[in-house]
Design a protein around this motif. Sequence first.
Motif, PDB file in Angstrom:
ATOM      1  N   PHE A  56     -32.053  36.445  77.118  1.00  0.00           N
ATOM      2  CA  PHE A  56     -31.160  37.601  77.126  1.00  0.00           C
ATOM      3  C   PHE A  56     -30.643  37.823  75.704  1.00  0.00           C
ATOM      4  O   PHE A  56     -30.202  36.872  75.044  1.00  0.00           O
ATOM      5  CB  PHE A  56     -29.944  37.369  78.037  1.00  0.00           C
ATOM      6  N   VAL A  57     -30.657  39.079  75.224  1.00  0.00           N
ATOM      7  CA  VAL A  57     -30.110  39.367  73.904  1.00  0.00           C
ATOM      8  C   VAL A  57     -29.693  40.832  73.849  1.00  0.00           C
ATOM      9  O   VAL A  57     -30.194  41.663  74.613  1.00  0.00           O
ATOM     10  CB  VAL A  57     -31.140  39.052  72.792  1.00  0.00           C
ATOM     11  N   GLU A  58     -28.762  41.149  72.956  1.00  0.00           N
ATOM     12  CA  GLU A  58     -28.361  42.532  72.702  1.00  0.00           C
ATOM     13  C   GLU A  58     -29.306  43.145  71.669  1.00  0.00           C
ATOM     14  O   GLU A  58     -29.788  42.454  70.772  1.00  0.00           O
ATOM     15  CB  GLU A  58     -26.926  42.587  72.171  1.00  0.00           C
ATOM     16  N   ASP A  59     -29.549  44.449  71.794  1.00  0.00           N
ATOM     17  CA  ASP A  59     -30.441  45.104  70.834  1.00  0.00           C
ATOM     18  C   ASP A  59     -29.784  45.232  69.467  1.00  0.00           C
ATOM     19  O   ASP A  59     -30.453  45.281  68.437  1.00  0.00           O
ATOM     20  CB  ASP A  59     -30.878  46.478  71.338  1.00  0.00           C
ATOM     21  N   ASP A  60     -28.466  45.342  69.437  1.00  0.00           N
ATOM     22  CA  ASP A  60     -27.716  45.341  68.186  1.00  0.00           C
ATOM     23  C   ASP A  60     -26.286  44.949  68.522  1.00  0.00           C
ATOM     24  O   ASP A  60     -25.948  44.751  69.687  1.00  0.00           O
ATOM     25  CB  ASP A  60     -27.764  46.705  67.486  1.00  0.00           C
ATOM     26  N   ALA A  61     -25.461  44.831  67.507  1.00  0.00           N
ATOM     27  CA  ALA A  61     -24.071  44.425  67.714  1.00  0.00           C
ATOM     28  C   ALA A  61     -23.121  45.436  67.091  1.00  0.00           C
ATOM     29  O   ALA A  61     -22.033  45.087  66.639  1.00  0.00           O
ATOM     30  CB  ALA A  61     -23.835  43.034  67.119  1.00  0.00           C
ATOM     31  N   GLN A  62     -23.513  46.709  67.100  1.00  0.00           N
ATOM     32  CA  GLN A  62     -22.771  47.709  66.342  1.00  0.00           C
ATOM     33  C   GLN A  62     -21.464  48.123  67.000  1.00  0.00           C
ATOM     34  O   GLN A  62     -20.595  48.683  66.347  1.00  0.00           O
ATOM     35  CB  GLN A  62     -23.640  48.946  66.134  1.00  0.00           C
ATOM     36  N   ASN A  63     -21.302  47.899  68.307  1.00  0.00           N
ATOM     37  CA  ASN A  63     -20.166  48.505  68.998  1.00  0.00           C
ATOM     38  C   ASN A  63     -19.010  47.554  69.259  1.00  0.00           C
ATOM     39  O   ASN A  63     -18.417  47.584  70.339  1.00  0.00           O
ATOM     40  CB  ASN A  63     -20.633  49.120  70.322  1.00  0.00           C
ATOM     41  N   GLY A  64     -18.705  46.723  68.284  1.00  0.00           N
ATOM     42  CA  GLY A  64     -17.554  45.868  68.504  1.00  0.00           C
ATOM     43  C   GLY A  64     -17.246  44.961  67.341  1.00  0.00           C
ATOM     44  O   GLY A  64     -18.032  44.824  66.409  1.00  0.00           O
ATOM     45  N   PRO A  65     -16.088  44.308  67.403  1.00  0.00           N
ATOM     46  CA  PRO A  65     -15.669  43.426  66.323  1.00  0.00           C
ATOM     47  C   PRO A  65     -16.187  41.999  66.496  1.00  0.00           C
ATOM     48  O   PRO A  65     -16.452  41.548  67.606  1.00  0.00           O
ATOM     49  CB  PRO A  65     -14.135  43.450  66.445  1.00  0.00           C
ATOM     50  N   ASP A  66     -16.334  41.297  65.388  1.00  0.00           N
ATOM     51  CA  ASP A  66     -16.665  39.874  65.389  1.00  0.00           C
ATOM     52  C   ASP A  66     -16.070  39.265  64.127  1.00  0.00           C
ATOM     53  O   ASP A  66     -16.183  39.849  63.047  1.00  0.00           O
ATOM     54  CB  ASP A  66     -18.163  39.660  65.423  1.00  0.00           C
ATOM     55  N   HIS A  67     -15.452  38.107  64.258  1.00  0.00           N
ATOM     56  CA  HIS A  67     -14.726  37.559  63.114  1.00  0.00           C
ATOM     57  C   HIS A  67     -15.639  36.880  62.104  1.00  0.00           C
ATOM     58  O   HIS A  67     -15.213  36.582  60.982  1.00  0.00           O
ATOM     59  CB  HIS A  67     -13.645  36.577  63.589  1.00  0.00           C
ATOM     60  N   VAL A  68     -16.901  36.633  62.460  1.00  0.00           N
ATOM     61  CA  VAL A  68     -17.840  36.017  61.531  1.00  0.00           C
ATOM     62  C   VAL A  68     -18.642  37.077  60.795  1.00  0.00           C
ATOM     63  O   VAL A  68     -18.660  37.135  59.573  1.00  0.00           O
ATOM     64  CB  VAL A  68     -18.785  35.044  62.272  1.00  0.00           C
ATOM     65  N   ASP A  69     -19.328  37.934  61.546  1.00  0.00           N
ATOM     66  CA  ASP A  69     -20.144  38.986  60.959  1.00  0.00           C
ATOM     67  C   ASP A  69     -20.486  39.968  62.067  1.00  0.00           C
ATOM     68  O   ASP A  69     -20.680  39.579  63.219  1.00  0.00           O
ATOM     69  CB  ASP A  69     -21.431  38.396  60.371  1.00  0.00           C
ATOM     70  N   ALA A  70     -20.561  41.247  61.730  1.00  0.00           N
ATOM     71  CA  ALA A  70     -20.829  42.270  62.739  1.00  0.00           C
ATOM     72  C   ALA A  70     -22.224  42.150  63.325  1.00  0.00           C
ATOM     73  O   ALA A  70     -22.522  42.784  64.335  1.00  0.00           O
ATOM     74  CB  ALA A  70     -20.652  43.666  62.148  1.00  0.00           C
ATOM     75  N   HIS A  71     -23.098  41.377  62.708  1.00  0.00           N
ATOM     76  CA  HIS A  71     -24.433  41.174  63.260  1.00  0.00           C
ATOM     77  C   HIS A  71     -24.472  40.029  64.276  1.00  0.00           C
ATOM     78  O   HIS A  71     -25.485  39.865  64.966  1.00  0.00           O
ATOM     79  CB  HIS A  71     -25.433  40.871  62.137  1.00  0.00           C
ATOM     80  N   ARG A  72     -23.403  39.251  64.363  1.00  0.00           N
ATOM     81  CA  ARG A  72     -23.412  38.126  65.315  1.00  0.00           C
ATOM     82  C   ARG A  72     -23.320  38.681  66.727  1.00  0.00           C
ATOM     83  O   ARG A  72     -22.517  39.569  67.016  1.00  0.00           O
ATOM     84  CB  ARG A  72     -22.268  37.149  65.032  1.00  0.00           C
ATOM     85  N   THR A  73     -24.109  38.130  67.635  1.00  0.00           N
ATOM     86  CA  THR A  73     -24.245  38.772  68.930  1.00  0.00           C
ATOM     87  C   THR A  73     -24.319  37.766  70.068  1.00  0.00           C
ATOM     88  O   THR A  73     -24.382  36.548  69.853  1.00  0.00           O
ATOM     89  CB  THR A  73     -25.503  39.675  68.941  1.00  0.00           C
ATOM     90  N   PHE A  74     -24.313  38.302  71.280  1.00  0.00           N
ATOM     91  CA  PHE A  74     -24.463  37.507  72.500  1.00  0.00           C
ATOM     92  C   PHE A  74     -25.936  37.232  72.781  1.00  0.00           C
ATOM     93  O   PHE A  74     -26.792  38.096  72.602  1.00  0.00           O
ATOM     94  CB  PHE A  74     -23.852  38.264  73.687  1.00  0.00           C
ATOM     95  N   GLY A  75     -26.239  36.041  73.240  1.00  0.00           N
ATOM     96  CA  GLY A  75     -27.583  35.716  73.692  1.00  0.00           C
ATOM     97  C   GLY A  75     -27.554  34.503  74.603  1.00  0.00           C
ATOM     98  O   GLY A  75     -26.654  33.656  74.517  1.00  0.00           O
ATOM     99  N   LEU A  76     -28.527  34.434  75.487  1.00  0.00           N
ATOM    100  CA  LEU A  76     -28.675  33.305  76.403  1.00  0.00           C
ATOM    101  C   LEU A  76     -30.153  32.986  76.574  1.00  0.00           C
ATOM    102  O   LEU A  76     -31.004  33.881  76.519  1.00  0.00           O
ATOM    103  CB  LEU A  76     -28.098  33.621  77.782  1.00  0.00           C
TER     104      LEU A  76
END
Length: 800
Positions: free
Chosen positions: A660-680
């Motif tokens: 499982f992964v997101e296609d991008d991480a553009q629609n929200g905040p992240d304290h490390v980097d905006a490219h960091r995303t959810f995956g399983l």
Amino acid sequence: MRYRVQLSFALAAIGAACFGGYGIWKGRVKPTGPTEHVLFNGWGVTPVGEHVLVGDMPLKLLLSPDGKQVVTTSLGFSGSHLTSIDAQTHAIIDDNKQNRVWNGLAFSPDGSKLYVGGGNSGKLHVFSYAQGKMEKVNEVSAPSSSFISGVAVQPSNGHIYVCNEALNQIYDLDPDTLKPKTVVNTGSNPHSCLFGEDKRYLYVSNWGSNSVTVIDTSNDSHVRDIRVGVRPNDMALAPDGRLFVACAGDNSVHVIQTRSLESKAEHATQATRPPEGVREILNTSIEPTELEGSSPVGVSVAPDGKTLYVANADNNDVMVADISDPKQTHIKGFIPTGWYPTCVLAAGDQLLVTTGKGLHSRPNYPARTKSPDKGRQKQPYDYTGSCFEGHVSFIPYPADARLAELTALVEANTPFRVANIESTAEKSDSVVPDTIGKGSPIKHILYVVMENRTYDQVFGDMKEGNGEPYLCMYGQKITPNRHQLARDYVLLDNLYCNSEVSVDGHSWCDAAIATDENQRQWTSGYSGHGDITNGEELETPAAGYLWDDARRHGLTVMSYGEGDSEYNGGHAIPSGSRGTWDGRRDMDRADGWIEDLHKAEKTGKLANFMIMSLGEDHTSGTRPGSFTPEASVGSNDQAIGKIVEAASKSKFWNSMAIFFVEDDAQNGPDHVDAHRTFGLVVSPWVKRKTVDHTMYTQVSMDRTMELLLGLPPMTQYDASAQPMFDVFMKRPIDTLFTRVPAETDLYAKNTARSPGAEASSHMDFSEYDRAPEDELNRVLWAEAKGNNTPYPGIHRAYLR
């Protein structure tokens, strides 16, 4: 803005000075996280030279006839610019903001006029030009739906030749009236045009048809097409008549003799390159390979005709070649640049290189731009795309010793090695093979692509990982299955998107690269400067997509939504390989896959590679009458739970893995980097109750799936990606998973009183990411956290 960076590292100091986020690893460097000189995708940037800030995504560099100024066009989030710079002092002389521009730039024979292609505007602009000062004096419009790109001027009569990418034509315009004298048909997407040595024949690079059209300007007739590499774009002419054609899709520069027109080869076909015309084919990669990933998009010849320079956009470097011997070119080395170099120009005693995205990435909060966006609490922050910066880098020509030093830097920046096409750099201690073609007990893979969430938005509340609870919007209560699976299996808290938005995101997920056209397309479209007229040839990477890779190697494929959308450039999975995928909501669509799974249990035939789109976590904002963001994300979470529960009870479970992964991480905040995303990753072969801090990307998932199924990599990016060895074990543990019931109302709908309801009602949710990103982000934040919780902005950063 100008500043100078002169890097002169000795080989022994490269690791310590440049790669604080790397660990030494069996003769190579292994990224442990983004740093100042390491991108979130694991590739390095160590730009050299003096850098002048211009608009982002520059598209062309041109030296003035007297050699005293340089002119560039740029088209990105900082606007559409036509900029002139003093070639010696590097000071900006003039900066004209335009509606739309593209790569077309040419001077009149006397240097008093400058012709500028207007891209999606369908116009050719005419400027007066004097010592770098530009003033618009005229313009002409092409037919409706035109896209004006390359421009060239006939030296003897001043006739203006203009490429129209949209209509596959080139116009011969009278210089006095600007009226078309003749219209000549070309190949697909004529991008750049240039006169050959004899000045009679015009050469046109056809971006979409892998060819160069030859036009006889004495009678404006189409002479022939010369077959070249994949996606030919920029061109440069040497004093001896050799024409160098950059081809982004296969890391090549094709060399065509133009001093005189040769006789046409007999029996030439589109599938076979004719023997006439092309003299040499240069490979621009530091590790010679035809795997897409270097992306040469700019080419220039030194004034003395002895050196060729090529900008490799996806390798963040410029190739340097000795072309003094017309019979044999010698590749001398490489120069490191900023992030995504787009143009190169050898001018006088210096080399000029433009960077499309910046010298490095940066956070977008606090704001740095002059006109930042503002959150609901009026705190200023920069839109994600506004974090891009364009530069013109002025670099002294390096002597041989200096070039060797710079080449070593580029080599250290580049994780790709040819040897890793066949075997990985690291040895595996899990079920994931480290050699291509070896295969594994895992014979069935389901790959699920979702929409736009960051790590902190979903897992910011998980104490086990590197999360920020303040930024968590869809935590345990809304995504109980995501949380339970992360705790039961492996929590990935250092996973990054290679992409920026959905347009390039689906390509990165499905093909391990976004083409040079894709990069320009989303930048132009998302910044409001119009779309490129394109087709499958431009949008589709050279090796195609994961389903193409699987089918080429005899595996069966099944698609559930992914692979039949606009994001795949029309290169869709055949209709016979599409599974049951019905319903408006993710939790209903998942039932289709489960139905097919049950059928496969009876027949014993389950596809080897299955790919699915589950994008309800994108949400519809707070548009009245639509499901609330919590209900939308909750439905997506229930779909995940349903899929894993059904799979774990299936006869195929011990030979299955689900990603499982997101296609991008553009629609929200992240304290490390905006490219960091959810995956399983879920499978009997996956470790239990583990946190994996290894730096992975979307393409790491591609590489891992390829290794499991015995498939070769498609690009340099998946070939060099860190495989997910540490996620898997050597032996399976057969454990059932039971879906966690929803803890939020999955059918709750927005009302006119919902936060941001008025703004959401005007947004387009017919396709993912048509809604304005910034405005939607703020709506979702306010709806999830309340109006009194300050909006944090989205961080994009290199961290030491």
